[in-house]
Design a protein around this motif. Structure first.
Motif, mmCIF file in Angstrom:
data_model
loop_
_atom_site.group_PDB
_atom_site.id
_atom_site.type_symbol
_atom_site.label_atom_id
_atom_site.label_comp_id
_atom_site.label_asym_id
_atom_site.label_seq_id
_atom_site.Cartn_x
_atom_site.Cartn_y
_atom_site.Cartn_z
ATOM 1 N N GLY B 78 -42.569 6.455 -110.593
ATOM 2 C CA GLY B 78 -41.773 6.953 -111.708
ATOM 3 C C GLY B 78 -42.157 8.461 -112.019
ATOM 4 N N THR B 79 -42.216 9.182 -110.908
ATOM 5 C CA THR B 79 -42.583 10.483 -111.063
ATOM 6 C C THR B 79 -41.772 11.227 -109.924
ATOM 7 O OG1 THR B 79 -44.442 10.562 -109.308
ATOM 8 C CG2 THR B 79 -45.123 10.090 -111.663
ATOM 9 N N PRO B 92 -45.470 11.809 -115.529
ATOM 10 C CA PRO B 92 -44.859 10.564 -115.631
ATOM 11 C C PRO B 92 -43.647 10.432 -116.437
ATOM 12 C CG PRO B 92 -46.532 10.653 -117.050
ATOM 13 C CD PRO B 92 -46.675 11.748 -116.388
ATOM 14 N N ARG B 94 -40.568 8.920 -116.039
ATOM 15 C CA ARG B 94 -39.759 7.791 -116.355
ATOM 16 C C ARG B 94 -40.455 7.173 -117.521
ATOM 17 N NH1 ARG B 94 -40.494 3.484 -111.812
ATOM 18 N NH2 ARG B 94 -42.594 3.562 -112.669
ATOM 19 N N ASP B 95 -41.922 7.264 -117.534
ATOM 20 C CA ASP B 95 -42.276 6.654 -118.851
ATOM 21 C C ASP B 95 -41.739 7.652 -119.904
ATOM 22 O OD1 ASP B 95 -43.214 4.583 -117.201
ATOM 23 O OD2 ASP B 95 -45.353 5.291 -117.210
ATOM 24 N N LEU B 96 -41.786 8.736 -119.993
ATOM 25 C CA LEU B 96 -41.567 9.906 -121.065
ATOM 26 C C LEU B 96 -40.268 9.493 -121.396
ATOM 27 C CD1 LEU B 96 -42.319 12.526 -122.479
ATOM 28 C CD2 LEU B 96 -40.775 13.286 -120.903
ATOM 29 N N ALA B 98 -38.631 6.487 -121.113
ATOM 30 C CA ALA B 98 -38.443 5.295 -121.877
ATOM 31 C C ALA B 98 -39.032 5.494 -123.037
ATOM 32 C CB ALA B 98 -39.245 4.297 -120.836
ATOM 33 N N ASP B 99 -40.043 6.070 -123.262
ATOM 34 C CA ASP B 99 -40.838 6.164 -124.731
ATOM 35 C C ASP B 99 -39.665 6.715 -125.595
ATOM 36 O OD1 ASP B 99 -42.917 5.030 -123.885
ATOM 37 O OD2 ASP B 99 -44.140 6.495 -123.688
ATOM 38 N N GLY B 103 -37.885 2.583 -125.560
ATOM 39 C CA GLY B 103 -38.420 1.510 -124.900
ATOM 40 C C GLY B 103 -37.098 0.787 -123.983
#
Lengths: 301, 301
Positions: B78-79, B92, B94-96, B98-99, B103
């Motif tokens: 996810g990078t 990260p 993708r996680d950023l 998504a947050d 979500g």
């Protein structure tokens, strides 16, 4: 169950029965020369002859034919136009082989597709879902497995991508493509322009082993060019493994490591990380690859 | 049903809601600069900001996020490590997103994959099972559709293949790759070495239209280099259509025909036959492509 494998190249056509475990049935091996001088009728006779002779050695039923040929191919039409076999351009090859084989089903693909599929099936690319299979020989060719499936048609035709920093011999009207620079004959050509007096890849290999300066330069030039070509190919189609075969890769014991070093110099990390390994199927790679077209047709598009 | 589309590039990050028919919701468009000077914290704030602002414009439920980013990417992690955004390497992403999106599910891919998928979905590659989508802009990138499905990961990273006969500006330490030679800024660089006094692609386009000799040479050089790169790519991965987008392709009205002419000169007939057409989605191609990652995830590997 046995499959007839047929491999048509620029210098010869070979046929043999291949068992489901990839064993080539020795008594069924037949080959005949092809070459640029051959007429269409010569080629027709050579192909028909090896197909019939190999089939005559069958002791049980033969379920089909895996037919691999030098490209570019037209799979839909069942024809190929090998760069070094003018007399065959547009000839209905698939139908000729089907007739010679008494109407057996024929799976017809380019030789690069067969090679990579064979290496994926039983060779050095086993277990890799993404692989480039490559041959450095009279020509330079290849095939691709992506996501566990082979790409069909002309995918992997790596000999006709451009290189930077090299001028080779004329191939298809160009001197700067990978095949123009790095095929076996063109590498020997280049060595001769630098004073090498041998005539063949074997001569060049012997001179390399004896430390001849020009031979060393020629082999390094070829390996570096192949590595650059692989770098461009893997940038475009990422693979984790590159399987390198073909007679000319045996010109030097360290040919594959030399190629690996050139690939590792690519500025994109995922390209530089690709492993380059020698083909696992050796001299039988073309026939086992052709057989894979039948045995592993589930992996063809 | 609406999707949030996010496109992260070397000069800006853009986000907007996109309807199932590909319409970009005007009121939801947000963008922020990125650039080589930005710190990781700057980029984090810019990305989070446009995601939240675009989502705030939603009048109904948003089902997910299509996130496209300059590569090379690591989809599994996810990078991404954009060539021109050092501060983001290994971050990260993708996680950023998504947050920031509370979500929502995020489909994260390289921008070239998004572009070609968007063009296949609603643009100039509609109906083509095999297509190369390409962008000539600050960088040169692309993506591939093969057999009706997009190739994932870094497939189509065409800017980092080598060219013959050109020396450009340093990009990733090399001067002979397609992006080194033919990106917008590097084409302007080259023109300036020939006496051009403008500074931007717009300046070069204006000079081209007025018949300025250096500008004409620079545009032709760029188009011919792009055509050569396409030739190598299509030799390796045959496609029948190449869709050409990105701001720099508008430098000249005849840019696409100039590229087409260079491709048509390739010695392999199946390469020469590939059609080169302008992108169908224009300036919205990146956002519609990012949305396609969600709406057409059935075509992703």
């Amino acid at each position: 169950m046995t499959v007839l494998a047929v491999d048509l190249g620029g210098t010869k056509v070979a046929a043999a029965l291949v068992e489901p475990d990839g064993t080539v049935v020795e008594a069924s091996r037949h080959r005949a020369p092809t070459g640029e001088q051959a007429s269409t009728a010569d080629l027709e006779a050579a192909i028909t002859g090896v197909v019939r002779d190999a089939l005559a050695a069958a002791e049980g039923p033969v379920t089909g034919v895996g037919l691999a040929a030098a490209g570019p191919v037209d799979e839909a039409a069942g024809t190929t136009s090998p760069i070094n076999l003018e007399a065959l351009h547009g000839f209905p090859l698939r139908d000729l082989v089907a007739d010679a084989a008494g109407g057996l089903p024929v799976e017809f693909r380019r030789d690069g597709v067969a090679i990579v599929l064979g290496e994926h099936w039983l060779g050095a690319a086993r277990g890799y879902d993404d692989a480039l299979g490559m041959v450095v020989s009279t020509g330079v060719g290849g095939g691709l497995v992506v996501g566990g499936k082979a790409l069909g048609g002309n995918a992997g035709h790596i000999g006709q991508i451009e290189l930077s920093g090299y001028t080779g011999s004329v191939s298809l009207g160009r001197t700067t493509m990978l095949e123009s620079v790095a095929s076996g004959p063109h590498t020997v050509d280049w060595a001769r322009t630098q004073g090498f007096t041998g005539a063949t890849g074997e001569d060049l290999g012997a001179a390399y082993r004896s430390g001849d300066e020009v031979a060393v330069a020629a082999v390094r030039r070829c390996a570096t060019a192949v590595g650059q070509g692989i770098g461009s190919a893997v940038a475009l189609v990422p693979v984790s493994i590159v399987v390198l075969g073909g007679g000319f890769t045996r010109v030097a014991d360290d040919f594959v490591p030399l190629v690996q070093a050139a690939v590792a110099a690519h500025p994109l990390p995922y390209v530089a990380a690709a492993r380059v390994v020698p083909a696992g199927l050796g001299g039988d790679a073309p026939l086992v690859g052709a057989a894979a077209l039948m045995y592993r047709r589930d992996l063809l598009p």
